[in-house]
Scaffold this motif. Structure first.
Motif, PDB file in Angstrom:
ATOM      1  N   PRO A 446       0.809  -1.230   0.000  1.00 46.21           N
ATOM      2  CA  PRO A 446       0.000   0.000   0.000  1.00 46.21           C
ATOM      3  C   PRO A 446       0.838   1.273   0.000  1.00 46.21           C
ATOM      4  CG  PRO A 446      -0.904  -1.604   1.527  1.00 46.21           C
ATOM      5  CD  PRO A 446       0.393  -2.174   1.063  1.00 46.21           C
ATOM      6  N   SER A 447       1.997   1.258   0.649  1.00 47.64           N
ATOM      7  CA  SER A 447       2.827   2.455   0.713  1.00 47.64           C
ATOM      8  C   SER A 447       3.393   2.845  -0.648  1.00 47.64           C
ATOM      9  CB  SER A 447       3.980   2.242   1.695  1.00 47.64           C
ATOM     10  OG  SER A 447       4.750   1.111   1.328  1.00 47.64           O
ATOM     11  N   TRP A 448       3.389   1.920  -1.609  1.00 50.10           N
ATOM     12  CA  TRP A 448       3.930   2.206  -2.931  1.00 50.10           C
ATOM     13  C   TRP A 448       2.851   2.555  -3.943  1.00 50.10           C
ATOM     14  CZ3 TRP A 448       8.780   3.070  -4.343  1.00 50.10           C
ATOM     15  CH2 TRP A 448       9.804   2.620  -3.517  1.00 50.10           C
ATOM     16  N   GLN A 449       1.629   2.222  -3.675  1.00 53.29           N
ATOM     17  CA  GLN A 449       0.588   2.356  -4.699  1.00 53.29           C
ATOM     18  C   GLN A 449       0.395   3.800  -5.154  1.00 53.29           C
ATOM     19  OE1 GLN A 449      -2.985   0.367  -3.397  1.00 53.29           O
ATOM     20  NE2 GLN A 449      -1.926  -1.568  -3.010  1.00 53.29           N
ATOM     21  N   GLY A 450       0.518   4.733  -4.234  1.00 57.57           N
ATOM     22  CA  GLY A 450       0.360   6.142  -4.600  1.00 57.57           C
ATOM     23  C   GLY A 450       1.536   6.697  -5.379  1.00 57.57           C
ATOM     24  N   LEU A 451       2.700   6.055  -5.276  1.00 59.19           N
ATOM     25  CA  LEU A 451       3.904   6.551  -5.954  1.00 59.19           C
ATOM     26  C   LEU A 451       4.062   5.990  -7.364  1.00 59.19           C
ATOM     27  CD1 LEU A 451       6.533   6.339  -3.070  1.00 59.19           C
ATOM     28  CD2 LEU A 451       5.469   8.399  -4.007  1.00 59.19           C
ATOM     29  N   LEU A 452       3.365   4.915  -7.670  1.00 59.70           N
ATOM     30  CA  LEU A 452       3.563   4.245  -8.951  1.00 59.70           C
ATOM     31  C   LEU A 452       2.307   4.328  -9.818  1.00 59.70           C
ATOM     32  CD1 LEU A 452       5.576   1.086  -7.843  1.00 59.70           C
ATOM     33  CD2 LEU A 452       6.425   3.266  -8.692  1.00 59.70           C
ATOM     34  N   LYS A 453       1.799   5.527  -9.963  1.00 53.67           N
ATOM     35  CA  LYS A 453       0.637   5.757 -10.806  1.00 53.67           C
ATOM     36  C   LYS A 453       1.078   6.311 -12.153  1.00 53.67           C
ATOM     37  CE  LYS A 453      -2.921   6.476  -7.276  1.00 53.67           C
ATOM     38  NZ  LYS A 453      -3.950   7.397  -6.751  1.00 53.67           N
ATOM     39  N   LEU A 454       0.528   5.748 -13.219  1.00 55.55           N
ATOM     40  CA  LEU A 454       0.834   6.240 -14.555  1.00 55.55           C
ATOM     41  C   LEU A 454       0.270   7.646 -14.752  1.00 55.55           C
ATOM     42  CD1 LEU A 454       0.082   3.116 -16.802  1.00 55.55           C
ATOM     43  CD2 LEU A 454       2.327   4.046 -16.209  1.00 55.55           C
ATOM     44  N   GLN A 455       1.004   8.454 -15.511  1.00 56.35           N
ATOM     45  CA  GLN A 455       0.511   9.778 -15.878  1.00 56.35           C
ATOM     46  C   GLN A 455      -0.656   9.637 -16.849  1.00 56.35           C
ATOM     47  OE1 GLN A 455       1.987  11.659 -13.515  1.00 56.35           O
ATOM     48  NE2 GLN A 455       2.642  13.206 -14.981  1.00 56.35           N
ATOM     49  N   PRO A 456      -1.593  10.576 -16.857  1.00 49.42           N
ATOM     50  CA  PRO A 456      -2.667  10.536 -17.856  1.00 49.42           C
ATOM     51  C   PRO A 456      -2.081  10.554 -19.269  1.00 49.42           C
ATOM     52  CG  PRO A 456      -3.162  12.140 -16.138  1.00 49.42           C
ATOM     53  CD  PRO A 456      -1.747  11.704 -15.911  1.00 49.42           C
ATOM     54  N   VAL A 457      -2.714   9.840 -20.174  1.00 52.66           N
ATOM     55  CA  VAL A 457      -2.227   9.749 -21.553  1.00 52.66           C
ATOM     56  C   VAL A 457      -3.283  10.349 -22.463  1.00 52.66           C
ATOM     57  CG1 VAL A 457      -1.388   8.221 -23.367  1.00 52.66           C
ATOM     58  CG2 VAL A 457      -0.980   7.634 -20.970  1.00 52.66           C
ATOM     59  N   ASP A 458      -3.061  11.593 -22.887  1.00 55.65           N
ATOM     60  CA  ASP A 458      -4.002  12.271 -23.776  1.00 55.65           C
ATOM     61  C   ASP A 458      -3.624  12.130 -25.239  1.00 55.65           C
ATOM     62  OD1 ASP A 458      -5.555  13.208 -21.626  1.00 55.65           O
ATOM     63  OD2 ASP A 458      -4.211  14.914 -21.331  1.00 55.65           O
ATOM     64  N   ALA A 459      -2.396  11.661 -25.498  1.00 53.58           N
ATOM     65  CA  ALA A 459      -1.930  11.513 -26.878  1.00 53.58           C
ATOM     66  C   ALA A 459      -0.738  10.564 -26.890  1.00 53.58           C
ATOM     67  CB  ALA A 459      -1.545  12.869 -27.472  1.00 53.58           C
ATOM     68  N   GLY A 460      -0.425  10.053 -28.075  1.00 57.36           N
ATOM     69  CA  GLY A 460       0.781   9.253 -28.221  1.00 57.36           C
ATOM     70  C   GLY A 460       0.559   7.765 -28.093  1.00 57.36           C
ATOM     71  N   LEU A 461       1.673   7.019 -28.053  1.00 54.85           N
ATOM     72  CA  LEU A 461       1.641   5.565 -28.044  1.00 54.85           C
ATOM     73  C   LEU A 461       2.339   4.978 -26.828  1.00 54.85           C
ATOM     74  CD1 LEU A 461       2.479   4.916 -31.816  1.00 54.85           C
ATOM     75  CD2 LEU A 461       0.227   4.884 -30.709  1.00 54.85           C
ATOM     76  N   GLN A 462       2.631   5.789 -25.823  1.00 51.71           N
ATOM     77  CA  GLN A 462       3.268   5.265 -24.620  1.00 51.71           C
ATOM     78  C   GLN A 462       2.804   6.033 -23.397  1.00 51.71           C
ATOM     79  OE1 GLN A 462       5.726   6.048 -27.277  1.00 51.71           O
ATOM     80  NE2 GLN A 462       5.318   8.190 -26.850  1.00 51.71           N
ATOM     81  N   LEU A 532       9.674  -4.275  -4.072  1.00 51.03           N
ATOM     82  CA  LEU A 532       9.101  -3.158  -3.342  1.00 51.03           C
ATOM     83  C   LEU A 532       8.790  -3.519  -1.892  1.00 51.03           C
ATOM     84  CD1 LEU A 532       6.759  -1.770  -6.147  1.00 51.03           C
ATOM     85  CD2 LEU A 532       9.008  -0.918  -5.441  1.00 51.03           C
ATOM     86  N   LEU A 533       8.534  -4.797  -1.622  1.00 51.37           N
ATOM     87  CA  LEU A 533       8.321  -5.210  -0.234  1.00 51.37           C
ATOM     88  C   LEU A 533       9.572  -4.979   0.610  1.00 51.37           C
ATOM     89  CD1 LEU A 533       6.300  -8.543  -0.620  1.00 51.37           C
ATOM     90  CD2 LEU A 533       5.525  -6.436   0.504  1.00 51.37           C
ATOM     91  N   ALA A 534      10.734  -5.097  -0.035  1.00 51.68           N
ATOM     92  CA  ALA A 534      11.997  -4.937   0.694  1.00 51.68           C
ATOM     93  C   ALA A 534      12.501  -3.503   0.699  1.00 51.68           C
ATOM     94  CB  ALA A 534      13.057  -5.853   0.077  1.00 51.68           C
ATOM     95  N   ALA A 535      11.789  -2.587   0.022  1.00 53.02           N
ATOM     96  CA  ALA A 535      12.259  -1.205  -0.091  1.00 53.02           C
ATOM     97  C   ALA A 535      11.351  -0.263   0.679  1.00 53.02           C
ATOM     98  CB  ALA A 535      12.321  -0.794  -1.551  1.00 53.02           C
ATOM     99  N   ASN A 536      11.934   0.808   1.159  1.00 56.27           N
ATOM    100  CA  ASN A 536      11.195   1.845   1.878  1.00 56.27           C
ATOM    101  C   ASN A 536      10.944   3.007   0.921  1.00 56.27           C
ATOM    102  OD1 ASN A 536      10.223   3.888   3.492  1.00 56.27           O
ATOM    103  ND2 ASN A 536      11.715   3.549   5.141  1.00 56.27           N
ATOM    104  N   PRO A 537       9.686   3.342   0.639  1.00 52.22           N
ATOM    105  CA  PRO A 537       9.414   4.422  -0.321  1.00 52.22           C
ATOM    106  C   PRO A 537       9.956   5.775   0.107  1.00 52.22           C
ATOM    107  CG  PRO A 537       7.408   3.779   0.829  1.00 52.22           C
ATOM    108  CD  PRO A 537       8.445   2.766   1.185  1.00 52.22           C
ATOM    109  N   HIS A 538      10.239   5.937   1.399  1.00 54.42           N
ATOM    110  CA  HIS A 538      10.741   7.229   1.884  1.00 54.42           C
ATOM    111  C   HIS A 538      12.254   7.330   1.802  1.00 54.42           C
ATOM    112  CE1 HIS A 538       6.704   8.067   3.261  1.00 54.42           C
ATOM    113  NE2 HIS A 538       6.694   6.940   3.945  1.00 54.42           N
ATOM    114  N   SER A 539      12.923   6.234   1.402  1.00 55.68           N
ATOM    115  CA  SER A 539      14.383   6.256   1.366  1.00 55.68           C
ATOM    116  C   SER A 539      14.941   6.152  -0.044  1.00 55.68           C
ATOM    117  CB  SER A 539      14.949   5.099   2.198  1.00 55.68           C
ATOM    118  OG  SER A 539      14.558   3.848   1.664  1.00 55.68           O
ATOM    119  N   VAL A 540      14.071   6.049  -1.041  1.00 55.65           N
ATOM    120  CA  VAL A 540      14.566   5.922  -2.422  1.00 55.65           C
ATOM    121  C   VAL A 540      14.785   7.308  -3.026  1.00 55.65           C
ATOM    122  CG1 VAL A 540      13.489   3.708  -2.786  1.00 55.65           C
ATOM    123  CG2 VAL A 540      12.200   5.767  -3.309  1.00 55.65           C
TER     124      VAL A 540
END
Length: 540
Positions: A446-462, A532-540
């Motif tokens: 859960p601590s990572w879910q907010g940090l790994l969100k894709l940006q909105p894609v309004d155009a393009g192929l990626q 990600l289970l082994a990593a701290n989102p506040h230390s990366v």
């Protein structure tokens, strides 16, 4: 076949043939010729040494006599052998060759070490060392390969019919002697700027679909957008000039801009594209630090995907006018707009911009990258000189491809295909965004879910996934590759050399269908979860 081992029961050969090795599956004549020639050039066979008769060597090698005869004939034609009537074949005297050295006691020929050639030490040669070409894509598309369109949606059968019709016309024209017929294209050298009919169709398409005011006399057909970038840099810049580009930006564009010997200067990007206010700090017009040219992707910034709003576009044009700088606008993925019409090019905003802006585009992302057809739109007065440059580089694009592309556009197939590709890209974008939120994020802590969100894609192929650090980028990238999922690391795709400290990953969604997108997204979540289970989102 292996090396010759024991001497045959016949008369001994005039030289030691134990070093000759023939491999099955290769051309026997070429192998014998190459190995004998190497022995001569390396001094293992001295001038005047007699070679075996063709019959004896053929018997020793286990090949036909005719094979050896043809190898000898090739060596003789190259001046390596002399044939004396009734005496046989002898090694010719060639000046500058090393003297033969004694063979080792084992009887094997000594191995010659060829000294490495000195590498060129030019500035361009050194810059090439830093550039890593785009990897060759495997025949079967994989998620999430970036930089590729939906190749499975390409109309293969239709394109094949158009190509077949082109060659039927050529054959009919030759038979009838109607080379001047309007349906017959010359297979000889053509205009370096491109076939007039294709240039006219490209200009019409850009005028109606992109709002770009241009004529056929302003269009040059190129081998994709990267050649157009290189041509603009070679024509407008000289060694020591400074050229700005978005950071992070299109890595291949940075390499092409550097061909001229100019210095590529990074300009930061934010959520609205290139930061125009940052340009002021890079030097005023007339100073040694002034930018001579600026490369930009305002309609769809690569790789972050953001679009430049109208006010910032106007500010950019004002900056270019005040600083007398050229603008090189790359319409990267511009046709893939999912919310409204594609944004108008800079040249469409005011008349002055048309004199300071060069516009480039490509058919690679709408048809297929291997086609190598693109275009450069420049002020009309510049085109004759730019066409001369194109002629120096590679003369012209393929005549057959240009004619087929023109037919594809003139008969309405191109616009229908663009609409189909846009619908397919939107469907696959939606599949990725849905799978990301429903299949990938729930697998992560859960601590990572907010940090790994894709940006909105309004155009393009990626899609772009911003990350808090380069270290995390490296770890996630490696884990994805280990799981057989191909994604782009920003450090590798975002500049040359890496200009930006920004971190992130690029995920192309066009190459595979929705079902494969969902499968790959779920697999990516499984690959990332232990890390990600082994990593701290506040230390990366």
């Amino acid at each position: 076949m292996g090396p010759i081992s024991n001497a045959p029961a016949h008369a001994p050969l005039p030289f030691d043939a134990t070093g000759l090795r023939l491999e099955a599956g290769g051309g026997l004549i070429q192998q014998i010729h190459a190995q004998l020639k190497a022995k001569i050039l390396q001094g293992e066979l001295k001038a005047g040494a007699q070679l075996p008769t063709s019959r004896d060597l053929a018997r020793a090698l286990g090949v036909s006599r005719n094979t050896v005869v043809r190898a000898y004939e090739q060596l003789s034609s190259e001046g390596c052998l002399l044939t004396r009537l009734g005496a046989g074949c002898f090694v010719a005297a060639i000046e500058g060759l090393p003297q033969a050295t004694a063979a080792k006691s084992s009887g094997a020929s000594p191995q010659k070490q060829t000294p490495p050639a000195d590498e060129p030490n030019t500035p361009l040669w050194q810059r090439l060392q830093d550039y890593e070409p785009t990897p060759v894509a495997p025949p079967t598309p994989r998620a999430f390969r970036y930089g590729l369109p939906a190749l499975d949606l390409f109309p293969h059968a239709l394109w094949a019919r158009l190509q077949a019709r082109f060659w039927r016309r050529q054959a009919r024209g030759v038979r009838q002697g109607a080379r001047e017929h309007e349906d017959i294209a010359s297979l000889s050298y053509s205009e370096a700027a491109g076939l007039p009919r294709l240039r006219e169709l490209i200009a019409s398409y850009l005028s109606h679909s992109r709002g770009l005011p241009c004529s056929a006399e302003q269009v040059i057909v190129t081998a994709g957008s990267q050649q157009a970038i290189a041509m603009a840099a070679l024509a407008l810049l000289q060694p020591g000039d400074r050229v700005g580009m978005e950071s992070p930006g299109y890595r291949a564009a940075a390499a092409a801009l550097g061909l001229s010997g100019a210095t590529v200067v990074p300009v930061p990007v934010d959520e609205q594209g290139l930061r125009v206010n940052a340009l002021e700090a890079l030097g005023r017009a007339g100073s040694a630090q002034a930018l001579k040219l600026l490369y930009i992707t305002p309609s769809h910034q690569y790789p972050t995907g953001v679009a430049m709003p109208l006010q910032r576009r106007l500010d950019l044009l004002d900056w270019a006018e005040r600083h007398q700088a050229w603008l090189l606008e790359d319409d990267y993925d511009g046709e893939y707009s999912f919310s409204g019409l594609p944004l108008a090019p800079l040249s469409a905003l005011n008349a002055r911009a048309q004199q300071r802006t060069l516009y480039i585009g490509s058919f690679s992302k709408l048809l297929f990258p291997g086609l190598r057809l693109g275009y450069l739109v420049a002020p009309k007065a510049w085109v004759p000189q730019l066409a001369r440059l194109r002629s120096m580089l590679d003369r012209q694009s393929s005549i057959a491809d240009q004619v087929v592309m023109a037919d594809f556009m003139a008969e309405g197939h191109f616009l229908r295909h663009v609409r189909r590709m846009r619908r397919g890209a939107r469907q696959r974008r939606d599949a990725l965004m849905q799978a990301w939120s429903q299949l990938l994020l729930p697998q992560l802590p859960p601590s990572w879910q907010g940090l790994l969100k894709l940006q909105p894609v309004d155009a393009g192929l990626q899609a772009f996934l911003p990350l808090p650090s380069r270290a995390l980028e490296v770890h996630l990238h490696r884990a994805a590759l280990a799981a057989g999922i191909e994604i782009g690391s920003l450090a590798l795709v975002g500049g040359l050399p890496a200009h930006s400290s920004q971190a992130g990953l690029t995920l192309g969604f066009a190459t595979v269908g929705p079902a494969e997108i969902r499968r790959a997204t779920q697999a990516l979540g499984r690959a990332w979860r232990p890390l990600l289970l082994a990593a701290n989102p506040h230390s990366v």
